[in-house]
Write an enzyme that holds these catalytic residues in place. Structure first.
Site, mmCIF file in Angstrom:
data_model
loop_
_atom_site.group_PDB
_atom_site.id
_atom_site.type_symbol
_atom_site.label_atom_id
_atom_site.label_comp_id
_atom_site.label_asym_id
_atom_site.label_seq_id
_atom_site.Cartn_x
_atom_site.Cartn_y
_atom_site.Cartn_z
ATOM 1 N N ASP A 105 -0.838 7.037 -0.629
ATOM 2 C CA ASP A 105 -0.238 6.933 -1.925
ATOM 3 C C ASP A 105 -1.243 8.782 -1.880
ATOM 4 O OD1 ASP A 105 1.092 5.319 -2.263
ATOM 5 O OD2 ASP A 105 -1.118 3.823 -2.523
ATOM 6 N N LYS A 114 2.806 3.255 4.590
ATOM 7 C CA LYS A 114 3.641 2.984 4.259
ATOM 8 C C LYS A 114 3.762 4.663 3.128
ATOM 9 C CE LYS A 114 2.262 1.191 -0.444
ATOM 10 N NZ LYS A 114 2.697 0.608 -1.651
ATOM 11 N N ASP A 153 8.106 2.070 0.781
ATOM 12 C CA ASP A 153 8.175 1.179 -0.281
ATOM 13 C C ASP A 153 8.799 2.098 -1.309
ATOM 14 O OD1 ASP A 153 8.053 -0.887 -1.647
ATOM 15 O OD2 ASP A 153 5.309 -0.642 -2.106
ATOM 16 N N LYS A 168 11.631 -0.242 -3.386
ATOM 17 C CA LYS A 168 12.408 -1.324 -4.094
ATOM 18 C C LYS A 168 12.925 -1.445 -4.909
ATOM 19 C CE LYS A 168 6.796 -2.814 -5.134
ATOM 20 N NZ LYS A 168 5.982 -1.690 -3.867
ATOM 21 N N TYR A 169 14.277 -1.236 -3.687
ATOM 22 C CA TYR A 169 15.972 -0.819 -4.263
ATOM 23 C C TYR A 169 16.049 -1.829 -4.641
ATOM 24 C CZ TYR A 169 15.755 3.324 -0.831
ATOM 25 O OH TYR A 169 15.844 4.154 -0.109
ATOM 26 N N ILE A 187 23.123 -2.283 -7.575
ATOM 27 C CA ILE A 187 24.485 -3.070 -7.304
ATOM 28 C C ILE A 187 24.932 -3.075 -5.597
ATOM 29 C CG2 ILE A 187 26.319 -2.836 -9.073
ATOM 30 C CD1 ILE A 187 27.958 -1.103 -8.082
ATOM 31 N N PRO A 188 25.451 -4.265 -5.333
ATOM 32 C CA PRO A 188 24.698 -4.632 -3.358
ATOM 33 C C PRO A 188 25.894 -3.296 -2.566
ATOM 34 C CG PRO A 188 25.872 -6.481 -4.611
ATOM 35 C CD PRO A 188 25.998 -5.517 -5.908
ATOM 36 N N GLY A 214 -4.514 1.173 1.100
ATOM 37 C CA GLY A 214 -4.459 2.344 0.392
ATOM 38 C C GLY A 214 -5.983 2.985 0.082
HETATM 39 O O1 C5P Z 1 -5.372 -1.652 -4.101
HETATM 40 P P1 C5P Z 1 -4.625 -0.135 -2.405
HETATM 41 O O2 C5P Z 1 -4.678 1.187 -2.793
HETATM 42 O O3 C5P Z 1 -4.886 -0.354 -1.272
HETATM 43 O O4 C5P Z 1 -2.441 -0.481 -2.747
HETATM 44 C C1 C5P Z 1 -1.790 0.286 -1.681
HETATM 45 C C2 C5P Z 1 -0.786 -0.403 -2.022
HETATM 46 O O5 C5P Z 1 -0.530 -1.466 -2.126
HETATM 47 C C3 C5P Z 1 -0.148 0.683 -2.984
HETATM 48 O O6 C5P Z 1 0.349 1.955 -2.255
HETATM 49 C C4 C5P Z 1 0.756 -0.084 -3.988
HETATM 50 O O7 C5P Z 1 1.712 -0.497 -4.449
HETATM 51 C C5 C5P Z 1 0.588 -1.715 -4.083
HETATM 52 N N1 C5P Z 1 -0.509 -2.272 -5.085
HETATM 53 C C6 C5P Z 1 0.776 -4.126 -5.108
HETATM 54 N N2 C5P Z 1 -0.485 -4.775 -5.697
HETATM 55 C C7 C5P Z 1 -1.427 -4.166 -6.479
HETATM 56 C C8 C5P Z 1 -1.737 -2.529 -6.041
HETATM 57 C C9 C5P Z 1 -1.261 -2.016 -5.307
HETATM 58 O O8 C5P Z 1 1.690 -3.821 -4.025
HETATM 59 N N3 C5P Z 1 -1.778 -4.708 -7.320
#
Ligand code: C5P
Length: 226
Positions: free
Chosen positions: A11, A33, A60, A62-63, A66-67, A205
């Site tokens: 991230d 990721k 990641d 998150k698509y 439509i199918p 992350g």
């Molecule tokens: O909080 P952290 O930096 O460890 O987050 C890692 C990943 O987890 C982020 O890329 C985010 O997509 C996901 N995340 C999540 N739900 C949360 C916080 C983070 O899905 N509440």
């Protein structure tokens, strides 16, 4: 020590920063990721960078569409050698099943209810059951549509495991090693708790990528979950 249960979230804004994280971690972490932030900025170049270092990509994005559009996007992800990809289960059974039937595709993991949402948020969308029930119902849909797993918060692992059985993958973010900053995360679990409860992979992350020494931070997590 290369433990495949740890996925590190890249991230960051810049591909050079992502690359130096991968360089520093690749001896102990094999899956990274890539989210919408880095992918919006660099596209498939960032997938190529991670794959080029012998690591695997969890894309990641998150698509939800439509199918036919999503099945074609899954096919493209397969072409780019993506290891795993997320789809919103709320896209519905046909979107999920069409995606599952794509040849040479990545693993498909379903997103149920975003961890940022609570019961009130669901009500504003016309969903009157509580988050826990909705998550379980969508996890059941993911499973019956043939998906490979779901992404869920650590507090949902046990209930989902009961619902979907042992083979299904359960992928869990919201992980904080004991004693680390919780950031905006409210209900956190330690790496060991999450793995003990049945997570297949944990996604971490900031506790790794913002650490003074990311390699050491990742190593401590791996030691904890070994
Ligand atoms: O909080 P952290 O930096 O460890 O987050 C890692 C990943 O987890 C982020 O890329 C985010 O997509 C996901 N995340 C999540 N739900 C949360 C916080 C983070 O899905 N509440």
């Amino acid at each position: 020590m290369k433990n495949n249960k740890l996925i590190v979230a890249l991230d960051v804004d810049d591909i050079k920063e992502a690359e130096s994280l991968v360089d520093g971690l690749q001896s102990i972490v094999s899956i990274f990721k890539i989210g919408s932030r880095l992918f919006t900025a660099y596209g498939p170049e960032v997938i190529k960078m991670v794959n080029g270092k012998g690591c695997r990509v969890f894309l990641d994005l998150k698509y939800h569409d439509i199918p036919t559009v999503i099945a074609d996007s899954v096919r493209m992800a397969g072409r780019h050698d993506v290891f795993a990809l997320t789809l919103h289960t709320l896209g519905g059974r046909e979107m999920l099943e069409r995606s599952v039937s794509v040849e040479s595709r990545p693993l498909l993991w379903g997103v149920t209810v975003l961890t940022s949402m609570n019961n009130e948020d669901l009500k504003t969308m016309g969903v009157n059951r509580d988050v826990g029930e909705e998550v379980l119902s969508l996890a059941g849909l993911a499973r019956s549509a043939g998906m490979d797993g779901v992404v869920c918060s650590a507090r949902e692992i046990e209930a989902i495991r009961k619902e979907v059985g042992g083979q299904f993958m359960v992928v869990t973010p919201g992980i904080r090693p004991a004693g680390s900053a919780e950031d905006e995360q409210k209900r956190v679990m330690t790496p060991k708790q999450a793995i003990t409860k049945g997570a297949t992979y944990i996604v971490v992350g900031r506790p790794v990528i913002k650490a003074d020494n990311p390699h050491e931070a990742a190593e401590n997590i791996l030691r904890e979950i070994e």
